[in-house]
Scaffold this active site. Structure first.
Site, PDB file in Angstrom:
ATOM      1  N   ARG A  56       0.807  -1.215   0.000  1.00 45.30           N
ATOM      2  CA  ARG A  56       0.000   0.000   0.000  1.00 45.30           C
ATOM      3  C   ARG A  56       0.848   1.277   0.000  1.00 45.30           C
ATOM      4  NH1 ARG A  56      -2.949  -4.027   1.779  1.00 45.30           N
ATOM      5  NH2 ARG A  56      -0.959  -4.626   2.647  1.00 45.30           N
ATOM      6  N   THR A  57       1.822   1.336   0.897  1.00 44.16           N
ATOM      7  CA  THR A  57       2.546   2.601   1.062  1.00 44.16           C
ATOM      8  C   THR A  57       3.293   2.967  -0.217  1.00 44.16           C
ATOM      9  OG1 THR A  57       2.786   2.109   3.402  1.00 44.16           O
ATOM     10  CG2 THR A  57       4.206   3.833   2.514  1.00 44.16           C
ATOM     11  N   LYS A  86      26.897  -3.906  -1.434  1.00 43.27           N
ATOM     12  CA  LYS A  86      28.369  -3.805  -1.508  1.00 43.27           C
ATOM     13  C   LYS A  86      28.955  -3.170  -0.259  1.00 43.27           C
ATOM     14  CE  LYS A  86      28.065  -2.832  -6.459  1.00 43.27           C
ATOM     15  NZ  LYS A  86      28.337  -1.806  -7.480  1.00 43.27           N
ATOM     16  N   ARG A 107      11.699   3.698   3.178  1.00 39.87           N
ATOM     17  CA  ARG A 107      11.347   2.700   4.203  1.00 39.87           C
ATOM     18  C   ARG A 107      12.590   1.867   4.483  1.00 39.87           C
ATOM     19  NH1 ARG A 107       6.074  -1.130   4.276  1.00 39.87           N
ATOM     20  NH2 ARG A 107       5.216   0.865   4.982  1.00 39.87           N
ATOM     21  N   HIS A 135       5.686   5.636  11.490  1.00 40.00           N
ATOM     22  CA  HIS A 135       5.130   5.540  10.135  1.00 40.00           C
ATOM     23  C   HIS A 135       4.181   6.729   9.996  1.00 40.00           C
ATOM     24  CE1 HIS A 135       3.696   4.076   6.421  1.00 40.00           C
ATOM     25  NE2 HIS A 135       3.431   2.829   6.722  1.00 40.00           N
TER      26      HIS A 135
HETATM   27  C1  NCD Z   1       2.136  -1.142   8.018  1.00 34.08           C
HETATM   28  C2  NCD Z   1       3.638  -1.000   8.199  1.00 34.08           C
HETATM   29  O1  NCD Z   1       4.384  -1.154   7.246  1.00 34.08           O
HETATM   30  O2  NCD Z   1       4.014  -0.693   9.330  1.00 34.08           O
HETATM   31  N1  NCD Z   1       1.764  -1.359   6.688  1.00 34.08           N
HETATM   32  C3  NCD Z   1       1.412  -0.290   5.933  1.00 34.08           C
HETATM   33  O3  NCD Z   1       2.227   0.572   5.653  1.00 34.08           O
HETATM   34  N2  NCD Z   1       0.120  -0.174   5.545  1.00 34.08           N
HETATM   35  C4  NCD Z   1       1.555  -2.171   8.898  1.00 34.08           C
HETATM   36  C5  NCD Z   1       2.149  -3.553   8.875  1.00 34.08           C
HETATM   37  O4  NCD Z   1       3.010  -3.871   8.062  1.00 34.08           O
HETATM   38  O5  NCD Z   1       1.706  -4.323   9.705  1.00 34.08           O
END
Ligand code: NCD
Length: 308
Positions: A56-57, A86, A107, A135
């Site tokens: 999703r993100t 590397k 991320r 997040h």
């Molecule tokens: C979340 C995350 O990555 O923290 N996912 C997301 O971005 N929708 C929740 C999860 O992975 O449980």
């Protein structure tokens, strides 16, 4: 000028900033339906640099950028494909990429990695999850969903489960909600996955009634039941994950006659039985859709200024 990095939910103290984002996200929703989105990011390039899995993100950021006219470059498996393999440091990688693009969505499994990146980046860094820490953009779309469906971000009773110890989405959302007067937060988890004491102390310091529970039943009278899967990748002991993963499962019969809205940042693993999906309580798919429009609003805010 200070770059508009988005690193932590701690930044979202400005109610006006949130209200503007929500208003723009509403507009983006309508304009998208009318296929009339403003191309405010034309000429901009967004880099999505992901060292951890994402559906999703990453995709909603990429689609949000493209729908507003930007171009996107992606490293979706940074851990395996970037020069980290590397031995290059995250700082060096970000320094280089920030010379090529207009903003970076990052991320990374390490807590504090987004701050580290922001320190060396020439362009805005958006934290899309730094380990179990934060997040912030998920918190924004969660708040937007709550505002849309409940009409207010204040005086709420919210239950959070089922892994408050490791969940960055719970941490980020509870942090921002804690900036407003709230009735009660109920943290539901197996005993070994309780939220960190210093986090609860911080929330208690904001005069919120904090309760802890081991049963989902205690969340059914709340206005929102915010569930997140057990964060398997953050467990030091795989056995502990296996022992706890089936302990708290929301089933449709538990929601009979209840008004509570069930949210989940997704992916859903064990925590919500699929039979819940058809109930009016289940808003998690809508929540994920809201993320696209909220991220459009955020990208316009960060990158689209001069065009406006
Ligand atoms: C979340 C995350 O990555 O923290 N996912 C997301 O971005 N929708 C929740 C999860 O992975 O449980």
């Amino acid at each position: 000028m200070k770059l508009p990095h988005i690193l932590s939910a701690e930044q979202f103290t400005d109610r006006k900033f949130l209200d503007t984002l929500f208003r723009v996200a509403d507009q983006m929703t309508q304009l998208d339906q009318a296929r009339n989105l403003p191309q405010v990011l034309t000429g901009k390039i967004l880099a999505c640099i992901f060292y951890e899995p994402s559906t999703r993100t990453r995709l909603s950021f990429e689609i949000a950028a493209k729908k507003l006219g930007a171009e996107v470059v992606t490293a979706e498996s940074g851990k395996y494909s970037l020069s980290a393999v590397k031995g290059e440091s995250l700082e060096d990688t970000i320094k280089i990429i920030s010379g090529y693009v207009d903003a970076i969505v990052l991320r990374h499994p390490q807590e504090g990695s987004a701050e580290l990146a922001a320190r060396v980046s020439a362009v805005p860094v958006i934290n899309a999850g730094d380990g179990g820490n934060q997040h912030p953009t998920q918190a924004l779309l969660d708040l937007y969903t709550i505002k849309k469906l409940r009409g207010s971000l204040e005086n709420l009773t919210i239950a959070f489960g089922s892994d408050p110890l490791h969940s960055r989405t719970i941490r980020s959302l509870a942090t921002v909600l804690g900036f407003y007067p709230q009735k009660r937060f109920i943290f539901i988890s197996p005993p070994s996955l309780r939220a960190a004491p210093e986090f609860l102390k911080m929330l208690r310091g904001r005069s919120i009634d904090i309760q802890e529970s081991e049963s989902l039943t205690d969340g059914l009278e709340a206005e929102i039941l915010y569930l997140n899967r057990l964060q398997q990748e953050r467990f030091k002991d795989p056995q502990e994950f296996e022992e706890n993963r089936k302990k708290l499962i929301l089933k449709s019969e538990m929601l009979r006659g209840k008004k509570v809205l069930v949210m989940d940042p997704l992916p859903r693993i064990d925590e919500i039985d699929p039979s819940v999906d058809v109930l009016p309580n289940a808003v998690y798919f809508q929540q994920a859709k809201n993320g696209l429009y909220l991220r459009m609003a955020l990208l316009q805010e960060i990158l689209g200024q001069e065009e406006g």
